[in-house]
Design an enzyme around this catalytic site. Structure first.
Site, mmCIF file in Angstrom:
data_model
loop_
_atom_site.group_PDB
_atom_site.id
_atom_site.type_symbol
_atom_site.label_atom_id
_atom_site.label_comp_id
_atom_site.label_asym_id
_atom_site.label_seq_id
_atom_site.Cartn_x
_atom_site.Cartn_y
_atom_site.Cartn_z
ATOM 1 N N CYS A 248 0.838 -1.209 0.000
ATOM 2 C CA CYS A 248 0.000 0.000 0.000
ATOM 3 C C CYS A 248 0.871 1.258 0.000
ATOM 4 C CB CYS A 248 -0.928 -0.003 1.211
ATOM 5 S SG CYS A 248 -1.810 1.551 1.471
ATOM 6 N N CYS B 180 0.176 3.633 2.866
ATOM 7 C CA CYS B 180 0.772 3.208 4.138
ATOM 8 C C CYS B 180 2.211 3.681 4.246
ATOM 9 C CB CYS B 180 0.700 1.688 4.270
ATOM 10 S SG CYS B 180 -0.985 1.024 4.289
#
Length: 434
Positions: free
Chosen positions: A45, A48
């Site tokens: 991600c 993230c």
């Protein structure tokens, strides 16, 4: 590449320093006795990776404040059962665990906003205001608060129940009549009031219906700057969202006029539209463009129906408050053209648009990591296809010259003599020739 390296270093520092703990699926054993603020993430991600330094700052500041809240993170690609158990559908997902309860954080991914959420939710659900000074202090700190006034009652129990549900969004207090500002006039006690917009509004069970629904409708200021996170929450309301989309960095005369008209209407026509519209303005059109999958001019007026992903645009230019009123009323009576929606075609188009936007943002945030994530499966598939196309078939048995592969029957159904390469016997025709 430099940003990715910095992110990894900060992540390592956060874990080593104890500000952020790397968790496994055993962390559930701690929840009954400790407060935990947990980030659920996935290594692929891009958001993230961008968020990692902020999460480190959150852990460090809560530690320095002496907060009882522990900060951790867990890789859901490793601990897949955790993702299913806590219904993790996006990354990064932030939850605060408090005893048997868990609270989802849905606000901006900023340090201050997350710490504000943590301090609010980790403390008492309803806090007492014991003096005039304390009441004034709270009013100065917060733009919106709910207050229960009075003693024990059925209404108070309902208030505590609703507060447990909506503590993730705002603050809830109790107070006696003596500590209220002098401008507050109560017709009856017990009572519940929401203080916002420089004034207050009282809950009326007969006019406003269910207390929880009233709190949900009133938990936003009548008019405020709406961002992508607060707009997302509007999908939980039954209200439409009337927005002035403007450029705050370079405000034009028309931008100022649109904002002023919207703010004036939210105040002067609150009682008329309070059940139908949430008013506000948004800085920039980037999020709106993604929502409608098109281009919204700036400045402009738009009405959004977040429950069905629909929107309406005025057919003519908004010049006066009367023009704005006519547009809003046309949306309510259905005469304004509804665009967008959540039909199958729009859903397909939106899914493709979101996927494309996600991929683009991943490459912008972490290009090398994204190339690896997408390049690895593509490379494997390409190798498989190449290997299949270039493979040479292996011959299990090579036919022997002068021999038949299988016995062949003649016209009378009798098997012909099977030829063998080393056989000394010949057919009768061959013998005659000899």
């Amino acid at each position: 590449m430099r940003n990715l390296i910095l992110t990894v270093l900060l992540s390592v520092i956060a874990v080593v320093s104890g500000y952020v703990e790397e968790l496994d699926d055993k962390f559930k054993e701690y929840l009954q006795h400790e407060l935990w603020l947990v980030e659920f993430y996935a290594p692929w991600c891009a958001y993230c990776h961008t968020f990692e330094p902020i999460w480190h700052e959150v852990g460090a500041e809560l530690k320095s404040m002496g907060s009882p809240v522990n900060v951790g993170k867990i890789d859901t690609t490793v601990h897949t059962s955790i993702a299913s158990e806590f219904n993790i559908r996006g990354y990064p997902t932030i939850k605060l665990f408090k005893g048997e309860l868990s609270f989802d954080y849905k606000g901006p991914r900023t340090k201050d906003a997350i710490i504000e959420f943590t301090n609010r939710v980790s403390g008492p659900v309803v806090r007492p205001l014991s003096s005039v000074q304390l009441f004034q202090h709270v009013m100065n700190r917060h733009d919106l608060i709910f207050v229960y006034i009075g003693g024990e009652s059925l209404l108070k129990r309902e208030y505590y129940k609703a507060a447990t549900e909506y503590i993730v969004h705002t603050y809830f207090f109790t107070a006696s009549e003596e500590v209220l500002p002098k401008v507050v006039t109560l017709q009856d006690v017990p009572a519940i009031a929401v203080f916002k917009d420089g004034t207050y509004y009282l809950y009326n069970e007969f006019l406003d219906g269910d207390l929880s629904s009233w709190i949900n409708r009133e938990r936003f200021p009548s008019y405020f700057q709406i961002d992508s996170f607060s707009l997302y929450q509007m999908g939980e309301l039954s209200k439409l969202v009337a927005l002035a989309v403007v450029d705050e960095k370079n405000p034009s005369e028309e931008s100022i006029r649109y904002k002023t008209l919207m703010e004036r209407l939210s105040t002067e026509y609150r009682d008329h539209y309070k059940s139908d519209y949430q008013f506000g303005f948004m800085d920039g059109n980037e999020y709106i463009n993604g929502l409608i999958m098109g281009e919204v001019e700036m400045p402009s007026i738009i009405v959004l129906n977040m429950s069905i992903d629909g929107y309406c645009l005025p057919e003519s230019k908004i010049e006066t408050i009367e023009d704005l009123l006519r547009f809003l009323n046309s949306v309510l009576d259905g005469s304004a053209k509804l665009l967008g929606g959540n039909g199958f075609l729009q859903w397909t188009k939106r899914s493709f648009y979101k996927a494309k936007s996600t991929v683009v943002s991943m490459f912008q945030a972490a290009p090398f990591f994204s190339c690896f994530v997408f390049g690895l499966p593509v490379g494997i598939v390409a190798l498989v296809i190449w290997g299949t196309c270039t493979a040479v078939p292996a011959d299990d048995e090579k036919p022997v010259e002068g021999a038949t592969a299988n016995p062949v029957s003649d016209a009378h159904g009798k098997k012909a003599i099977e030829l063998q390469p080393d056989s000394t016997e010949k057919p009768s025709e061959a013998k005659k020739e000899d």
